[in-house]
Design a protein around this motif. Structure first.
Motif, PDB file in Angstrom:
ATOM      1  N   SER A   1       0.802  -1.223   0.000  1.00 24.40           N
ATOM      2  CA  SER A   1       0.000   0.000   0.000  1.00 24.40           C
ATOM      3  C   SER A   1       0.834   1.273   0.000  1.00 24.40           C
ATOM      4  O   SER A   1       0.295   2.360  -0.192  1.00 24.40           O
ATOM      5  CB  SER A   1      -0.951   0.019   1.206  1.00 24.40           C
ATOM      6  N   ALA A   2       2.151   1.153   0.225  1.00 22.95           N
ATOM      7  CA  ALA A   2       3.014   2.333   0.174  1.00 22.95           C
ATOM      8  C   ALA A   2       3.550   2.587  -1.234  1.00 22.95           C
ATOM      9  O   ALA A   2       4.399   3.453  -1.421  1.00 22.95           O
ATOM     10  CB  ALA A   2       4.181   2.181   1.144  1.00 22.95           C
ATOM     11  N   THR A   3       3.041   1.841  -2.229  1.00 23.43           N
ATOM     12  CA  THR A   3       3.467   2.015  -3.617  1.00 23.43           C
ATOM     13  C   THR A   3       2.338   2.584  -4.456  1.00 23.43           C
ATOM     14  O   THR A   3       1.162   2.473  -4.095  1.00 23.43           O
ATOM     15  CB  THR A   3       3.918   0.674  -4.229  1.00 23.43           C
ATOM     16  N   LEU A   4       2.697   3.156  -5.586  1.00 26.38           N
ATOM     17  CA  LEU A   4       1.692   3.731  -6.482  1.00 26.38           C
ATOM     18  C   LEU A   4       0.683   2.684  -6.934  1.00 26.38           C
ATOM     19  O   LEU A   4      -0.530   2.888  -6.836  1.00 26.38           O
ATOM     20  CB  LEU A   4       2.389   4.345  -7.695  1.00 26.38           C
ATOM     21  N   ILE A   5       1.169   1.562  -7.443  1.00 26.38           N
ATOM     22  CA  ILE A   5       0.242   0.568  -7.974  1.00 26.38           C
ATOM     23  C   ILE A   5      -0.459  -0.199  -6.858  1.00 26.38           C
ATOM     24  O   ILE A   5      -1.582  -0.673  -7.019  1.00 26.38           O
ATOM     25  CB  ILE A   5       0.971  -0.410  -8.923  1.00 26.38           C
ATOM     26  N   GLY A   6       0.171  -0.305  -5.696  1.00 26.83           N
ATOM     27  CA  GLY A   6      -0.394  -1.117  -4.631  1.00 26.83           C
ATOM     28  C   GLY A   6      -1.439  -0.439  -3.785  1.00 26.83           C
ATOM     29  O   GLY A   6      -2.209  -1.113  -3.089  1.00 26.83           O
ATOM     30  N   VAL A   7      -1.509   0.895  -3.818  1.00 30.72           N
ATOM     31  CA  VAL A   7      -2.417   1.593  -2.914  1.00 30.72           C
ATOM     32  C   VAL A   7      -3.866   1.552  -3.397  1.00 30.72           C
ATOM     33  O   VAL A   7      -4.793   1.782  -2.613  1.00 30.72           O
ATOM     34  CB  VAL A   7      -1.963   3.058  -2.710  1.00 30.72           C
ATOM     35  N   GLY A   8      -4.086   1.224  -4.663  1.00 27.60           N
ATOM     36  CA  GLY A   8      -5.439   1.275  -5.213  1.00 27.60           C
ATOM     37  C   GLY A   8      -6.423   0.345  -4.532  1.00 27.60           C
ATOM     38  O   GLY A   8      -7.549   0.735  -4.197  1.00 27.60           O
ATOM     39  N   ARG A   9      -6.001  -0.913  -4.301  1.00 27.40           N
ATOM     40  CA  ARG A   9      -6.929  -1.883  -3.713  1.00 27.40           C
ATOM     41  C   ARG A   9      -7.306  -1.535  -2.279  1.00 27.40           C
ATOM     42  O   ARG A   9      -8.501  -1.502  -1.947  1.00 27.40           O
ATOM     43  CB  ARG A   9      -6.329  -3.289  -3.789  1.00 27.40           C
ATOM     44  N   PRO A  10      -6.357  -1.266  -1.376  1.00 24.06           N
ATOM     45  CA  PRO A  10      -6.791  -0.872  -0.022  1.00 24.06           C
ATOM     46  C   PRO A  10      -7.565   0.436   0.004  1.00 24.06           C
ATOM     47  O   PRO A  10      -8.436   0.622   0.849  1.00 24.06           O
ATOM     48  CB  PRO A  10      -5.473  -0.770   0.763  1.00 24.06           C
ATOM     49  N   ALA A  11      -7.288   1.349  -0.938  1.00 28.24           N
ATOM     50  CA  ALA A  11      -8.070   2.586  -1.019  1.00 28.24           C
ATOM     51  C   ALA A  11      -9.517   2.281  -1.373  1.00 28.24           C
ATOM     52  O   ALA A  11     -10.455   2.859  -0.810  1.00 28.24           O
ATOM     53  CB  ALA A  11      -7.455   3.533  -2.046  1.00 28.24           C
ATOM     54  N   ARG A  12      -9.711   1.362  -2.293  1.00 30.24           N
ATOM     55  CA  ARG A  12     -11.065   0.956  -2.678  1.00 30.24           C
ATOM     56  C   ARG A  12     -11.791   0.307  -1.506  1.00 30.24           C
ATOM     57  O   ARG A  12     -12.966   0.602  -1.231  1.00 30.24           O
ATOM     58  CB  ARG A  12     -10.990  -0.018  -3.853  1.00 30.24           C
ATOM     59  N   GLU A  13     -11.086  -0.569  -0.779  1.00 26.04           N
ATOM     60  CA  GLU A  13     -11.717  -1.246   0.363  1.00 26.04           C
ATOM     61  C   GLU A  13     -12.068  -0.257   1.468  1.00 26.04           C
ATOM     62  O   GLU A  13     -13.135  -0.361   2.089  1.00 26.04           O
ATOM     63  CB  GLU A  13     -10.774  -2.334   0.876  1.00 26.04           C
ATOM     64  N   ALA A  14     -11.175   0.707   1.713  1.00 27.21           N
ATOM     65  CA  ALA A  14     -11.460   1.715   2.734  1.00 27.21           C
ATOM     66  C   ALA A  14     -12.685   2.535   2.348  1.00 27.21           C
ATOM     67  O   ALA A  14     -13.568   2.792   3.185  1.00 27.21           O
ATOM     68  CB  ALA A  14     -10.247   2.621   2.927  1.00 27.21           C
ATOM     69  N   ALA A  15     -12.763   2.948   1.097  1.00 21.57           N
ATOM     70  CA  ALA A  15     -13.900   3.749   0.635  1.00 21.57           C
ATOM     71  C   ALA A  15     -15.208   2.967   0.762  1.00 21.57           C
ATOM     72  O   ALA A  15     -16.241   3.522   1.161  1.00 21.57           O
ATOM     73  CB  ALA A  15     -13.670   4.190  -0.805  1.00 21.57           C
TER      74      ALA A  15
END
Length: 354
Positions: free
Chosen positions: A329-343
């Motif tokens: 989640s600290a990477t550009l490509i990796g942050v998308g999935r946890p961001a979606r789950e948080a939202a």
């Protein structure tokens, strides 16, 4: 000034923008509060030679591929800053800057975010402040005795500042290896690491690292034995400048010294290395001082999370701080999935279904 909104996102770097993208798609009213004066997050403050580990297409935030950089397989930091600025504009994300958050407080059914520019009250908060703003310096004996220049990764810019000087670089991770490689040609370099450097295979880049992190998440979700993820592959991605310096014999690691002395460092056997400057590439800690009023920190200052959600405050999500808030989640490509789950979790919370 007091403003009411559904969600406050703290931090306007890559994690904050990814959160904004998914909140916008869910129709949630939100604001992003960014302490920086310009878009780009921490990328606008890195050393001059820094490049991504991956091609542009594998370094993208959700919704829009990063455009390639002409003449570069792996984009540089300036290209990333441009991408983040354009991403913010493309999705018309509501970023307020510069706004420095001073504290987050419980306020009945809401969370109150106090800043140097006013107060925001929201049903949920996403913290996406990262780690760059909290550099870590280990407690090494004699650190105050050294009479040369000491700086951390965050303060290093280019080798021209140290040309012809005696420099000690401390750290066996990516930043340590890259800065040591940067300095290897024009300085009298000593590279110090806690253990012998562990290079990943030369053909491994960010694509493989993301795949390893994703595979680890799948294994953990299924309750199987931890594969170790990226950490099992090594500590240092052999990006082209690191490979070049290593293959020329310029990156020779020395074990960690015992203490600092006025003119340099000293090992247990009395051996010394003289230095004009010491660069501490010793990592970072999460920048979470704004949560002190919530009293959420447990042992070693850690905030317990379930995914991205704070266990002891379900209205709070932490995004982009490392694997403990989502694999990669600290990477550009990796942050998308946890961001979606948080939202999605926040959407359900605001709807009163959780």
């Amino acid at each position: 000034m007091t403003v009411r909104t559904q969600v406050v996102v703290i931090g306007g770097g890559q994690a904050g923008l990814a959160a904004g993208y998914h909140l916008r798609r869910l129709g949630i009213d939100f604001v992003i509060l960014d302490a920086q004066t310009e878009p780009g997050g921490a990328w606008q403050h890195t050393w001059d030679s820094l490049h991504l580990f991956s091609p542009a297409a594998y370094s993208s935030l959700p919704g829009w591929f990063m455009p390639p950089q002409a003449g570069e397989e792996y984009p540089d930091a300036d290209h990333v800053v441009t991408y983040l600025r354009d991403y913010e504009k493309r999705y018309e994300l509501p970023v307020e800057r510069p706004v420095r958050v001073q504290g987050v407080h419980r306020d009945g059914e809401l969370l109150r975010v106090e800043t140097d520019s006013g107060t925001w009250r929201a049903g949920a908060v996403i913290s996406a402040t990262g780690t760059w703003w909290r550099p870590f310096l280990p407690a090494v004996p004699g650190r105050g005795d050294f009479d040369g220049r000491q700086l951390h990764t965050v303060e290093y810019r280019n080798p021209q500042d140290f040309a012809g000087r005696r420099v000690i670089v401390i750290g066996g991770g990516n930043s340590g290896a890259q800065i040591a490689a940067d300095l290897a040609y024009d300085t009298e370099l000593t590279w110090v690491t806690q253990r012998p450097p562990r290079y990943l295979a030369d053909d491994v880049d960010g694509r493989a690292l993301f795949d390893a992190a994703t595979a680890r998440r799948r294994v953990l979700d299924e309750g199987r034995t931890d594969t170790g993820g990226v950490a099992s592959l090594g500590d240092i991605v052999a990006v082209p400048p690191v490979r070049a310096a290593r293959d020329r014999g310029l990156l020779k690691a020395t074990p960690m010294f015992t203490r600092l002395v006025p003119g340099g460092v000293e090992w247990a056997d009395g051996t010394r290395a003289e230095a004009d400057a010491i660069i501490w590439c010793t990592g970072f800690r999460p920048a979470l001082s704004h949560f002190v009023p919530l009293q959420l920190r447990g042992r070693r200052g850690h905030i317990a999370t379930d995914g991205t959600r704070a266990v002891d405050e379900p209205r709070l999500h932490l995004l982009g701080y490392g694997d403990w808030t989502g694999p990669a989640s600290a990477t550009l490509i990796g942050v998308g999935r946890p961001a979606r789950e948080a939202a999605r979790e926040i959407s359900a919370l605001l709807a009163g279904t959780t």
